[in-house]
Design a protein around this motif. Sequence first.
Motif, PDB file in Angstrom:
ATOM      1  N   THR A  12       0.868  -1.188   0.000  1.00 57.97           N
ATOM      2  CA  THR A  12       0.000   0.000   0.000  1.00 57.97           C
ATOM      3  C   THR A  12       0.904   1.237   0.000  1.00 57.97           C
ATOM      4  O   THR A  12       2.115   1.137   0.032  1.00 57.97           O
ATOM      5  N   SER A  13       0.295   2.401   0.026  1.00 58.02           N
ATOM      6  CA  SER A  13       1.028   3.655  -0.153  1.00 58.02           C
ATOM      7  C   SER A  13       1.535   4.220   1.163  1.00 58.02           C
ATOM      8  O   SER A  13       0.822   4.256   2.167  1.00 58.02           O
ATOM      9  N   GLY A  14       2.781   4.701   1.139  1.00 59.17           N
ATOM     10  CA  GLY A  14       3.272   5.509   2.248  1.00 59.17           C
ATOM     11  C   GLY A  14       2.833   6.957   2.112  1.00 59.17           C
ATOM     12  O   GLY A  14       2.628   7.659   3.099  1.00 59.17           O
ATOM     13  N   TRP A  15       2.659   7.384   0.863  1.00 61.59           N
ATOM     14  CA  TRP A  15       2.286   8.785   0.609  1.00 61.59           C
ATOM     15  C   TRP A  15       0.919   9.112   1.196  1.00 61.59           C
ATOM     16  O   TRP A  15       0.711  10.200   1.743  1.00 61.59           O
ATOM     17  N   PHE A  16      -0.041   8.150   1.107  1.00 62.73           N
ATOM     18  CA  PHE A  16      -1.360   8.383   1.693  1.00 62.73           C
ATOM     19  C   PHE A  16      -1.227   8.741   3.170  1.00 62.73           C
ATOM     20  O   PHE A  16      -1.942   9.600   3.688  1.00 62.73           O
ATOM     21  N   ARG A  17      -0.295   8.100   3.862  1.00 61.40           N
ATOM     22  CA  ARG A  17      -0.091   8.356   5.288  1.00 61.40           C
ATOM     23  C   ARG A  17       0.611   9.699   5.496  1.00 61.40           C
ATOM     24  O   ARG A  17       0.274  10.454   6.423  1.00 61.40           O
ATOM     25  N   GLY A  26      -6.626   4.564  11.804  1.00 54.02           N
ATOM     26  CA  GLY A  26      -7.991   4.811  11.371  1.00 54.02           C
ATOM     27  C   GLY A  26      -8.654   3.601  10.738  1.00 54.02           C
ATOM     28  O   GLY A  26      -8.072   2.506  10.632  1.00 54.02           O
ATOM     29  N   ASP A  27      -9.882   3.819  10.247  1.00 56.81           N
ATOM     30  CA  ASP A  27     -10.681   2.732   9.688  1.00 56.81           C
ATOM     31  C   ASP A  27     -10.066   2.158   8.416  1.00 56.81           C
ATOM     32  O   ASP A  27     -10.122   0.948   8.199  1.00 56.81           O
ATOM     33  N   THR A  28      -9.493   3.010   7.556  1.00 55.39           N
ATOM     34  CA  THR A  28      -8.921   2.499   6.306  1.00 55.39           C
ATOM     35  C   THR A  28      -7.789   1.530   6.576  1.00 55.39           C
ATOM     36  O   THR A  28      -7.738   0.427   6.013  1.00 55.39           O
ATOM     37  N   SER A  29      -6.859   1.907   7.447  1.00 53.36           N
ATOM     38  CA  SER A  29      -5.737   1.012   7.770  1.00 53.36           C
ATOM     39  C   SER A  29      -6.236  -0.286   8.383  1.00 53.36           C
ATOM     40  O   SER A  29      -5.769  -1.382   8.035  1.00 53.36           O
ATOM     41  N   ALA A  30      -7.189  -0.181   9.305  1.00 52.34           N
ATOM     42  CA  ALA A  30      -7.707  -1.384   9.967  1.00 52.34           C
ATOM     43  C   ALA A  30      -8.399  -2.306   8.969  1.00 52.34           C
ATOM     44  O   ALA A  30      -8.228  -3.539   9.023  1.00 52.34           O
ATOM     45  N   ARG A  31      -9.178  -1.710   8.062  1.00 57.51           N
ATOM     46  CA  ARG A  31      -9.889  -2.546   7.081  1.00 57.51           C
ATOM     47  C   ARG A  31      -8.922  -3.225   6.126  1.00 57.51           C
ATOM     48  O   ARG A  31      -9.069  -4.419   5.817  1.00 57.51           O
ATOM     49  N   VAL A  32      -7.922  -2.489   5.636  1.00 48.46           N
ATOM     50  CA  VAL A  32      -6.954  -3.083   4.716  1.00 48.46           C
ATOM     51  C   VAL A  32      -6.206  -4.218   5.394  1.00 48.46           C
ATOM     52  O   VAL A  32      -6.018  -5.294   4.814  1.00 48.46           O
ATOM     53  N   GLU A  33      -5.771  -4.016   6.628  1.00 48.31           N
ATOM     54  CA  GLU A  33      -5.047  -5.066   7.354  1.00 48.31           C
ATOM     55  C   GLU A  33      -5.932  -6.301   7.574  1.00 48.31           C
ATOM     56  O   GLU A  33      -5.478  -7.441   7.406  1.00 48.31           O
ATOM     57  N   ALA A  34      -7.188  -6.076   7.937  1.00 52.89           N
ATOM     58  CA  ALA A  34      -8.098  -7.200   8.192  1.00 52.89           C
ATOM     59  C   ALA A  34      -8.370  -7.984   6.906  1.00 52.89           C
ATOM     60  O   ALA A  34      -8.350  -9.224   6.910  1.00 52.89           O
ATOM     61  N   LEU A  77       3.657 -13.765  -4.986  1.00 56.63           N
ATOM     62  CA  LEU A  77       2.370 -13.173  -5.340  1.00 56.63           C
ATOM     63  C   LEU A  77       2.413 -11.718  -4.910  1.00 56.63           C
ATOM     64  O   LEU A  77       2.543 -11.416  -3.714  1.00 56.63           O
ATOM     65  N   LEU A  78       2.344 -10.814  -5.886  1.00 59.33           N
ATOM     66  CA  LEU A  78       2.379  -9.374  -5.629  1.00 59.33           C
ATOM     67  C   LEU A  78       1.001  -8.789  -5.886  1.00 59.33           C
ATOM     68  O   LEU A  78       0.446  -8.976  -6.976  1.00 59.33           O
ATOM     69  N   ALA A  79       0.464  -8.076  -4.885  1.00 66.44           N
ATOM     70  CA  ALA A  79      -0.851  -7.453  -5.053  1.00 66.44           C
ATOM     71  C   ALA A  79      -0.852  -6.088  -4.386  1.00 66.44           C
ATOM     72  O   ALA A  79      -0.694  -6.004  -3.161  1.00 66.44           O
ATOM     73  N   PRO A  80      -1.006  -4.999  -5.144  1.00 68.62           N
ATOM     74  CA  PRO A  80      -1.258  -3.699  -4.522  1.00 68.62           C
ATOM     75  C   PRO A  80      -2.682  -3.692  -3.963  1.00 68.62           C
ATOM     76  O   PRO A  80      -3.654  -3.767  -4.724  1.00 68.62           O
ATOM     77  N   LEU A  81      -2.790  -3.617  -2.647  1.00 68.93           N
ATOM     78  CA  LEU A  81      -4.119  -3.567  -2.033  1.00 68.93           C
ATOM     79  C   LEU A  81      -4.742  -2.185  -2.205  1.00 68.93           C
ATOM     80  O   LEU A  81      -5.964  -2.041  -2.198  1.00 68.93           O
ATOM     81  N   MET A  82      -3.866  -1.160  -2.305  1.00 66.88           N
ATOM     82  CA  MET A  82      -4.245   0.214  -2.626  1.00 66.88           C
ATOM     83  C   MET A  82      -3.158   0.742  -3.558  1.00 66.88           C
ATOM     84  O   MET A  82      -2.154   0.076  -3.791  1.00 66.88           O
ATOM     85  N   GLN A 119     -12.641   7.913   1.090  1.00 67.19           N
ATOM     86  CA  GLN A 119     -11.877   6.860   1.765  1.00 67.19           C
ATOM     87  C   GLN A 119     -12.192   5.492   1.164  1.00 67.19           C
ATOM     88  O   GLN A 119     -11.298   4.640   1.039  1.00 67.19           O
ATOM     89  N   ARG A 120     -13.436   5.266   0.789  1.00 69.08           N
ATOM     90  CA  ARG A 120     -13.808   4.004   0.142  1.00 69.08           C
ATOM     91  C   ARG A 120     -13.092   3.876  -1.204  1.00 69.08           C
ATOM     92  O   ARG A 120     -12.678   2.797  -1.608  1.00 69.08           O
ATOM     93  N   MET A 121     -12.933   5.008  -1.885  1.00 75.37           N
ATOM     94  CA  MET A 121     -12.258   4.985  -3.183  1.00 75.37           C
ATOM     95  C   MET A 121     -10.797   4.586  -3.032  1.00 75.37           C
ATOM     96  O   MET A 121     -10.284   3.717  -3.761  1.00 75.37           O
TER      97      MET A 121
END
Length: 469
Positions: A12-17, A26-34, A77-82, A119-121
């Motif tokens: 995921t992105s460091g720039w977003f942070r 926040g919710d975005t980080s928690a949801r992505v991790e889960a 396996l490489l996957a950008p989650l965001m 945030q959903r986007m």
Amino acid sequence: MRKPRIGILFVTSGWFREVGLQDPSGDTSARVEALARETVERLSESLDPVYPGVLFSAEEARKAGRALRGEALDGLLLAPLMWCEDQIVRAALGELPALPLLLWTYSPEAALPEFVPFQRMIQGSGAVCTLQLSGMLRREGYRYRSVVGPREDPEVYREIALLTRAMALAADLRGLRVGLLPFPCGQMSTTYVDEFALRRRYGVELRYLELERVRAAAQGIPEGEVAAFRRDIEASGHELRVEEANLAEGIRYALALETVLAQEGLQVLAMNDVIEEMHASFGLRPCLANPRMSDSGVVISMEGDVAAGVCMYLLRRALEQSPMYTETFSVDYEANALLLGHAGYHDTANADPDHPVEIVPDVEYENTDRFSGAVSFFKYRPGPVTVVNSVWDGEGLKWVAFQGASLAGPPKMDGNSHLLCRLEPPVREFFRRSVESGVSQHWIVVSGRHLQVLAILCEGLGIRFLALE
């Protein structure tokens, strides 16, 4: 087959942070991790994941790459989650050796709501990053395969399972040694391979076996082992239609092949069984099935066909069943069917349970060899089949395949193990496209319908694939 061991790079992105778009707590980080943890758990059903966590900085990516470098991985396996920066991916890959790479265009959900909050986007922005990364990876010389689909799509996990299985098969191929007894078949040069390119491209090496070594092993088999093998044949219900001296000699060579292959650690034998030297030395063609070899995963092709032998090995590993080596004996145009079979060695595990296996003389050599031979003869079991041709096309392996059905009923012929196969494509089209493609006469039969699976496996293995449908 063992589970593929796969390194998981979820980024995921460091720039977003950095700019405050993503709060680490926040919710975005928690949801992505889960969702990442749930996805890894789902992947673990078909592969052995090595997962260092979600990566969002070049420093963390380098650390993860170094940790993964110490693992015996079949691939990545490489996957950008965001969306993420190229530097994060380059940092991880820069610490790793060249490994097969699968790039997943990941989405956390299959459908968008009527209105998409910002945030959903960004939580679903992995797809834009996959497009971005693809150009960078291609330009910098990385070879990768692509899989596309949302996190909950079963088809995505099926495709990942097949492609990572191909990674494991490719890893297992490297170091595979194929026994060639004793040299290539000059009568049928379509069975030739470039052994140096075979080793360079797939890691497969040839081991030339001497006829005298097999002959000496056969003559050294103790009589007690011959008698025990004969008792096993009787216990299996096979019908004996050969004289005792011929049966005993056939048993000696069945055991001799087991001995020599075990000594060399070989899983594949390409036997050039049509040369005068073999028949002068052995006095027969080794054709009696040895269940212990079959149970250990050994596959045997005839007429020195190395490409077919490698195909049999891969089909056995991938589909976990014993393949059958055949050629096209005759054509039934009215039934849209081929009579498939071959002289030589066959695994009796493929026999039709409604018809007994017979031990019969070798129909091709019983009048000229010192021994009439002892051949395991059967009709292949009925049901859907996939039939594969494997040749060396000058650069690599090429498979041509079709689906059909092994027809029920009594044996269609005597002498050689066989099946009557009704094709799904028209038989005229089968011949036209096969001949125009350039094939050998040898076709490997496996039970079931596997064209889609084989297409994906061949993509991962670097084998050209043509489906006749």
